[in-house]
Design an enzyme around this catalytic site. Structure first.
Site, PDB file in Angstrom:
ATOM      1  N   ARG A 167       0.872  -1.184  -0.126  1.00  0.00           N
ATOM      2  CA  ARG A 167      -0.036  -0.402  -0.625  1.00  0.00           C
ATOM      3  C   ARG A 167       0.837   1.454  -0.089  1.00  0.00           C
ATOM      4  O   ARG A 167       0.524   2.421   1.209  1.00  0.00           O
ATOM      5  CB  ARG A 167      -0.773   0.341   1.443  1.00  0.00           C
ATOM      6  CG  ARG A 167      -2.070  -1.187   1.110  1.00  0.00           C
ATOM      7  CD  ARG A 167      -2.518  -0.592   0.377  1.00  0.00           C
ATOM      8  NE  ARG A 167      -4.524  -1.705   0.269  1.00  0.00           N
ATOM      9  CZ  ARG A 167      -4.101  -2.943  -0.563  1.00  0.00           C
ATOM     10  NH1 ARG A 167      -2.959  -3.592  -1.204  1.00  0.00           N
ATOM     11  NH2 ARG A 167      -5.807  -3.824  -0.190  1.00  0.00           N
ATOM     12  N   SER A 206     -11.288  -1.277   3.354  1.00  0.00           N
ATOM     13  CA  SER A 206     -10.230  -1.139   4.052  1.00  0.00           C
ATOM     14  C   SER A 206      -9.710   0.244   4.966  1.00  0.00           C
ATOM     15  O   SER A 206      -9.436   1.063   4.111  1.00  0.00           O
ATOM     16  CB  SER A 206      -8.946  -1.466   3.687  1.00  0.00           C
ATOM     17  OG  SER A 206      -9.064  -3.189   3.484  1.00  0.00           O
ATOM     18  N   GLU A 250      -5.130   3.798   5.643  1.00  0.00           N
ATOM     19  CA  GLU A 250      -4.835   3.985   4.200  1.00  0.00           C
ATOM     20  C   GLU A 250      -5.652   4.882   3.627  1.00  0.00           C
ATOM     21  O   GLU A 250      -5.331   4.800   2.728  1.00  0.00           O
ATOM     22  CB  GLU A 250      -5.129   2.271   3.893  1.00  0.00           C
ATOM     23  CG  GLU A 250      -5.039   1.901   2.902  1.00  0.00           C
ATOM     24  CD  GLU A 250      -5.807   1.241   1.929  1.00  0.00           C
ATOM     25  OE1 GLU A 250      -6.752   1.968   1.367  1.00  0.00           O
ATOM     26  OE2 GLU A 250      -6.043  -0.582   1.085  1.00  0.00           O
TER      27      GLU A 250
HETATM   28  P1  FAD Z   1      -9.034   8.915  -5.038  1.00  0.00           P
HETATM   29  O1  FAD Z   1      -9.985   8.123  -4.146  1.00  0.00           O
HETATM   30  O2  FAD Z   1      -9.982   9.275  -6.022  1.00  0.00           O
HETATM   31  O3  FAD Z   1      -7.594   9.431  -4.710  1.00  0.00           O
HETATM   32  C1  FAD Z   1      -6.853   8.314  -3.770  1.00  0.00           C
HETATM   33  C2  FAD Z   1      -5.662   9.747  -3.633  1.00  0.00           C
HETATM   34  O4  FAD Z   1      -5.196   9.866  -5.169  1.00  0.00           O
HETATM   35  C3  FAD Z   1      -6.187  11.037  -3.677  1.00  0.00           C
HETATM   36  O5  FAD Z   1      -5.366  11.301  -2.729  1.00  0.00           O
HETATM   37  C4  FAD Z   1      -6.203  11.427  -4.742  1.00  0.00           C
HETATM   38  O6  FAD Z   1      -5.771  12.657  -4.483  1.00  0.00           O
HETATM   39  C5  FAD Z   1      -5.383  11.050  -5.568  1.00  0.00           C
HETATM   40  N1  FAD Z   1      -4.848  10.711  -6.948  1.00  0.00           N
HETATM   41  C6  FAD Z   1      -6.571  10.979  -7.636  1.00  0.00           C
HETATM   42  N2  FAD Z   1      -6.133  10.417  -8.990  1.00  0.00           N
HETATM   43  C7  FAD Z   1      -5.348  10.957  -8.716  1.00  0.00           C
HETATM   44  C8  FAD Z   1      -4.391  11.158 -10.404  1.00  0.00           C
HETATM   45  N3  FAD Z   1      -4.411  10.318 -11.459  1.00  0.00           N
HETATM   46  N4  FAD Z   1      -3.059  11.154 -10.534  1.00  0.00           N
HETATM   47  C9  FAD Z   1      -2.002  11.819  -8.934  1.00  0.00           C
HETATM   48  N5  FAD Z   1      -3.657  11.434  -7.500  1.00  0.00           N
HETATM   49  C10 FAD Z   1      -4.209  11.159  -8.006  1.00  0.00           C
HETATM   50  N6  FAD Z   1      -7.486  -0.829  -2.351  1.00  0.00           N
HETATM   51  C11 FAD Z   1      -6.757  -2.119  -2.428  1.00  0.00           C
HETATM   52  O7  FAD Z   1      -5.560  -1.557  -3.046  1.00  0.00           O
HETATM   53  N7  FAD Z   1      -7.101  -3.337  -2.652  1.00  0.00           N
HETATM   54  C12 FAD Z   1      -8.730  -3.749  -2.931  1.00  0.00           C
HETATM   55  O8  FAD Z   1      -8.993  -4.979  -2.101  1.00  0.00           O
HETATM   56  C13 FAD Z   1      -9.331  -2.228  -1.841  1.00  0.00           C
HETATM   57  N8  FAD Z   1     -11.166  -2.468  -2.323  1.00  0.00           N
HETATM   58  C14 FAD Z   1     -11.464  -1.813  -2.239  1.00  0.00           C
HETATM   59  C15 FAD Z   1     -12.575  -1.311  -1.943  1.00  0.00           C
HETATM   60  C16 FAD Z   1     -13.383  -1.534  -1.969  1.00  0.00           C
HETATM   61  C17 FAD Z   1     -15.439  -0.965  -1.464  1.00  0.00           C
HETATM   62  C18 FAD Z   1     -13.521   0.999  -1.670  1.00  0.00           C
HETATM   63  C19 FAD Z   1     -14.266   1.679  -1.634  1.00  0.00           C
HETATM   64  C20 FAD Z   1     -12.248   0.653  -2.001  1.00  0.00           C
HETATM   65  C21 FAD Z   1     -11.102  -0.221  -2.477  1.00  0.00           C
HETATM   66  N9  FAD Z   1      -9.918  -0.199  -2.090  1.00  0.00           N
HETATM   67  C22 FAD Z   1      -8.951  -0.694  -2.470  1.00  0.00           C
HETATM   68  C23 FAD Z   1      -9.251   1.386  -2.159  1.00  0.00           C
HETATM   69  C24 FAD Z   1      -9.230   2.204  -3.863  1.00  0.00           C
HETATM   70  O9  FAD Z   1     -10.043   1.379  -3.941  1.00  0.00           O
HETATM   71  C25 FAD Z   1      -7.823   1.911  -3.832  1.00  0.00           C
HETATM   72  O10 FAD Z   1      -7.024   2.852  -3.704  1.00  0.00           O
HETATM   73  C26 FAD Z   1      -7.947   3.053  -6.064  1.00  0.00           C
HETATM   74  O11 FAD Z   1      -6.655   2.913  -6.142  1.00  0.00           O
HETATM   75  C27 FAD Z   1      -8.205   4.468  -5.361  1.00  0.00           C
HETATM   76  O12 FAD Z   1      -8.590   4.494  -6.203  1.00  0.00           O
HETATM   77  P2  FAD Z   1      -9.595   6.561  -7.565  1.00  0.00           P
HETATM   78  O13 FAD Z   1      -9.613   6.450  -8.228  1.00  0.00           O
HETATM   79  O14 FAD Z   1     -10.823   6.465  -6.311  1.00  0.00           O
HETATM   80  O15 FAD Z   1      -8.888   6.858  -5.764  1.00  0.00           O
HETATM   81  N1  EPU Z   2     -10.556 -10.255  10.200  1.00  0.00           N
HETATM   82  C1  EPU Z   2     -11.148 -10.768  11.335  1.00  0.00           C
HETATM   83  N2  EPU Z   2     -12.293 -10.045  12.072  1.00  0.00           N
HETATM   84  C2  EPU Z   2     -12.772  -8.513  10.870  1.00  0.00           C
HETATM   85  C3  EPU Z   2     -11.987  -9.105   9.367  1.00  0.00           C
HETATM   86  C4  EPU Z   2     -10.568  -9.901   9.184  1.00  0.00           C
HETATM   87  O1  EPU Z   2     -10.625 -11.532  12.525  1.00  0.00           O
HETATM   88  O2  EPU Z   2     -14.208  -8.266  10.997  1.00  0.00           O
HETATM   89  C5  EPU Z   2      -8.756 -11.236  10.108  1.00  0.00           C
HETATM   90  C6  EPU Z   2      -9.507 -12.915   9.527  1.00  0.00           C
HETATM   91  O3  EPU Z   2      -8.664 -13.879  10.412  1.00  0.00           O
HETATM   92  C7  EPU Z   2      -9.164 -13.366   8.252  1.00  0.00           C
HETATM   93  C8  EPU Z   2      -8.052 -12.074   8.152  1.00  0.00           C
HETATM   94  O4  EPU Z   2      -8.441 -10.617   9.101  1.00  0.00           O
HETATM   95  O5  EPU Z   2      -8.852 -13.739   7.921  1.00  0.00           O
HETATM   96  C9  EPU Z   2      -8.365 -11.288   6.948  1.00  0.00           C
HETATM   97  O6  EPU Z   2      -9.184 -10.542   6.652  1.00  0.00           O
HETATM   98  P1  EPU Z   2      -9.911 -10.602   4.674  1.00  0.00           P
HETATM   99  O7  EPU Z   2      -8.916 -11.956   3.570  1.00  0.00           O
HETATM  100  O8  EPU Z   2     -10.760  -9.377   5.148  1.00  0.00           O
HETATM  101  O9  EPU Z   2      -8.615 -10.166   4.562  1.00  0.00           O
HETATM  102  P2  EPU Z   2      -7.532  -8.075   4.943  1.00  0.00           P
HETATM  103  O10 EPU Z   2      -6.691  -8.918   5.230  1.00  0.00           O
HETATM  104  O11 EPU Z   2      -8.831  -7.559   6.197  1.00  0.00           O
HETATM  105  C10 EPU Z   2      -6.756  -7.051   2.592  1.00  0.00           C
HETATM  106  C11 EPU Z   2      -6.845  -5.799   2.074  1.00  0.00           C
HETATM  107  C12 EPU Z   2      -8.011  -5.838   1.359  1.00  0.00           C
HETATM  108  C13 EPU Z   2      -8.360  -6.788   0.656  1.00  0.00           C
HETATM  109  C14 EPU Z   2      -7.613  -8.406   1.316  1.00  0.00           C
HETATM  110  C15 EPU Z   2      -8.114  -9.414   0.414  1.00  0.00           C
HETATM  111  C16 EPU Z   2      -5.325  -4.518   3.250  1.00  0.00           C
HETATM  112  C17 EPU Z   2      -5.653  -3.285   4.968  1.00  0.00           C
HETATM  113  N3  EPU Z   2      -6.655  -4.192   3.381  1.00  0.00           N
HETATM  114  O12 EPU Z   2      -7.576  -6.876   3.493  1.00  0.00           O
HETATM  115  O13 EPU Z   2      -8.002  -4.412   0.373  1.00  0.00           O
HETATM  116  O14 EPU Z   2      -8.867  -6.586  -0.521  1.00  0.00           O
HETATM  117  O15 EPU Z   2      -6.540  -7.989   1.839  1.00  0.00           O
HETATM  118  O16 EPU Z   2      -6.743  -9.129  -0.996  1.00  0.00           O
HETATM  119  O17 EPU Z   2      -4.224  -4.448   3.041  1.00  0.00           O
HETATM  120  C18 EPU Z   2      -8.397  -2.375   0.943  1.00  0.00           C
HETATM  121  O18 EPU Z   2      -7.431  -1.719   0.735  1.00  0.00           O
HETATM  122  O19 EPU Z   2      -9.008  -0.949   0.669  1.00  0.00           O
HETATM  123  C19 EPU Z   2      -9.179  -3.625   0.945  1.00  0.00           C
HETATM  124  C20 EPU Z   2     -10.741  -4.187   0.499  1.00  0.00           C
END
Ligand code: FAD
Ligand code: EPU
Length: 338
Positions: free
Chosen positions: A162, A237, A333
């Site tokens: 991240r 997250s 994050e």
């Molecule tokens: P924004 O929220 O629009 O911007 C984020 C930051 O980047 C801001 O500071 C903004 O100013 C800057 N920025 C945006 N675009 C640009 C650009 N073109 N150039 C320079 N700066 C810029 N992330 C994960 O890594 N893994 C996951 O599994 C994951 N799951 C998610 C699930 C859900 C339901 C949600 C809501 C989010 C999740 N995220 C996850 C977080 C998110 O999707 C990512 O961080 C994504 O890359 C953000 O993109 P955005 O365009 O929406 O960014």
């Molecule tokens: N867990 C709990 N309670 C909860 C949630 C999780 O005990 O309420 C424990 C469980 O043991 C579970 C473990 O945490 O097995 C891991 O949970 P999960 O697989 O849901 O993944 P995570 O570590 O919580 C990360 C990323 C996610 C990504 C998933 C899958 C971060 C900060 N988050 O979540 O990214 O989708 O792994 O790879 O690294 C995001 O960045 O927005 C995001 C959703």
């Protein structure tokens, strides 16, 4: 290019926070971006992609540039590999689906992550054992101050969990305008090491998965676990999973035998923040319109009309409680905009 005034950003951030942009400029191509960056009355800008990784805690006084340039193209195709260039304003998941349709392998584990392609390098998006850096070649950027174009190659980006150069040394200096990826056309290197993917494939009796099978499995897992921002506001997250020393982990494990963890190296262990937060009793709790999701304690939610300040107050309360109980600091994050 037109400037809209006092525009609500509610539809432009997945937390659904009703902050306003004093000046809002939609950018659909590089020329418009150049013009916007040369407007004499402004010197700093707020960059908005899909709004899925930010918590707005107040109105935005500086101009908001909504990056919305589109386009996907194959730059080079060989027997085994393909190089593609994707414009920053393309939706990430639509790009993944385009790859699956074309049988381009490498990003299938990153299915259903919201946001834009142009934002994906900033925190090196990751899920289910794969990170952006695994297929990233380079990204094109524009320097906000000088308007010079600069290409950042993989080795320039210092990608980590991240993390990247865009969150550190050059934070806020560049706008990413497009990203280049190297994907496989044959001999896809599937990553099904994540337990949940294996279970999903097994339950569907898939023994020889394709990239589409892996993508479908990831989508199914995510739909079960994570709240859909169209139904309930959230930014995924809210915190990063903390990485702690082996010594600190041993102390933690002595007290909590079943603590889930991932070994990062011989000296470092990653602990799921969701587990720490759940152990503190926050999972499923609601505080006014702000809350902690019932299925995934790492996700803070906006039930209806929470303000950014209310969500931030909850996040701080969680951080303090986790620190008190476990002596572990958890870091946001999500980009908190204040
Ligand atoms: P924004 O929220 O629009 O911007 C984020 C930051 O980047 C801001 O500071 C903004 O100013 C800057 N920025 C945006 N675009 C640009 C650009 N073109 N150039 C320079 N700066 C810029 N992330 C994960 O890594 N893994 C996951 O599994 C994951 N799951 C998610 C699930 C859900 C339901 C949600 C809501 C989010 C999740 N995220 C996850 C977080 C998110 O999707 C990512 O961080 C994504 O890359 C953000 O993109 P955005 O365009 O929406 O960014
Ligand atoms: N867990 C709990 N309670 C909860 C949630 C999780 O005990 O309420 C424990 C469980 O043991 C579970 C473990 O945490 O097995 C891991 O949970 P999960 O697989 O849901 O993944 P995570 O570590 O919580 C990360 C990323 C996610 C990504 C998933 C899958 C971060 C900060 N988050 O979540 O990214 O989708 O792994 O790879 O690294 C995001 O960045 O927005 C995001 C959703």
């Amino acid at each position: 290019m037109s400037i809209q005034h006092n525009k609500s950003l509610k539809e432009f951030n997945t937390f659904g926070i009703d902050a306003k942009a004093k000046n809002f400029i939609a950018i659909t191509n590089i020329s418009e971006l150049m013009v916007a960056l040369q407007l004499e009355e402004f010197s700093t800008y707020f960059i908005l992609g899909g709004g899925s990784n930010m918590l707005l805690t107040q109105d935005i006084e500086i101009p908001v540039l909504h990056i919305n340039n589109k386009g996907k193209r194959v730059v080079l195709s060989t027997e085994n590999e393909v190089i593609v260039e994707i414009q920053a304003g393309e939706n990430w998941h639509e790009f993944v689906l385009w790859c699956i349709e074309n049988d381009f392998g490498g990003v299938e584990n990153l299915s259903l992550i919201p946001g834009n392609v142009g934002t994906s390098p900033i925190q090196n998006i990751g899920a289910y054992g794969v990170e952006l850096k695994d297929t990233f070649v380079s990204c094109a950027t524009i320097n906000i101050e000088t308007q010079e174009q600069k290409v950042f190659k993989l080795e320039d980006c210092n990608f980590g969990y991240r993390n990247s150069i865009f969150k550190n040394e050059v934070k806020g200096n560049y706008i990413i305008t497009s990203v280049v990826f190297k994907l496989t056309r044959k001999h896809h290197k599937l990553n099904t090491s994540y337990g949940a993917i294996q279970q999903e494939l097994e339950s569907n009796q898939i023994t020889n998965p394709t990239i589409k099978n892996v993508s479908d499995a990831v989508i199914a897992i995510r739909e079960r676990k994570l709240p859909n921002p169209k139904e309930i506001g959230n930014s995924g997250s809210f915190f990063k999973n903390p990485v702690i020393s082996k010594e600190d982990f041993d102390i933690l494990q002595n007290k909590h035998e079943n603590v889930p963890h991932y070994v990062v190296s011989d000296t470092e262990i990653k602990v799921p923040a969701g587990w720490l937060i759940e152990q503190c009793g926050f999972k499923g709790k609601r505080f006014g319109d702000a809350g902690v999701h019932k299925n995934q304690a790492l996700v803070l939610v906006n039930y209806d009309n929470a303000t950014g300040a209310e969500i931030l107050a909850l996040a701080k309360k969680i951080q303090e409680t986790v620190l008190d109980k476990f002596n572990i600091a958890i870091e946001a994050e999500v980009n908190v905009i204040s």
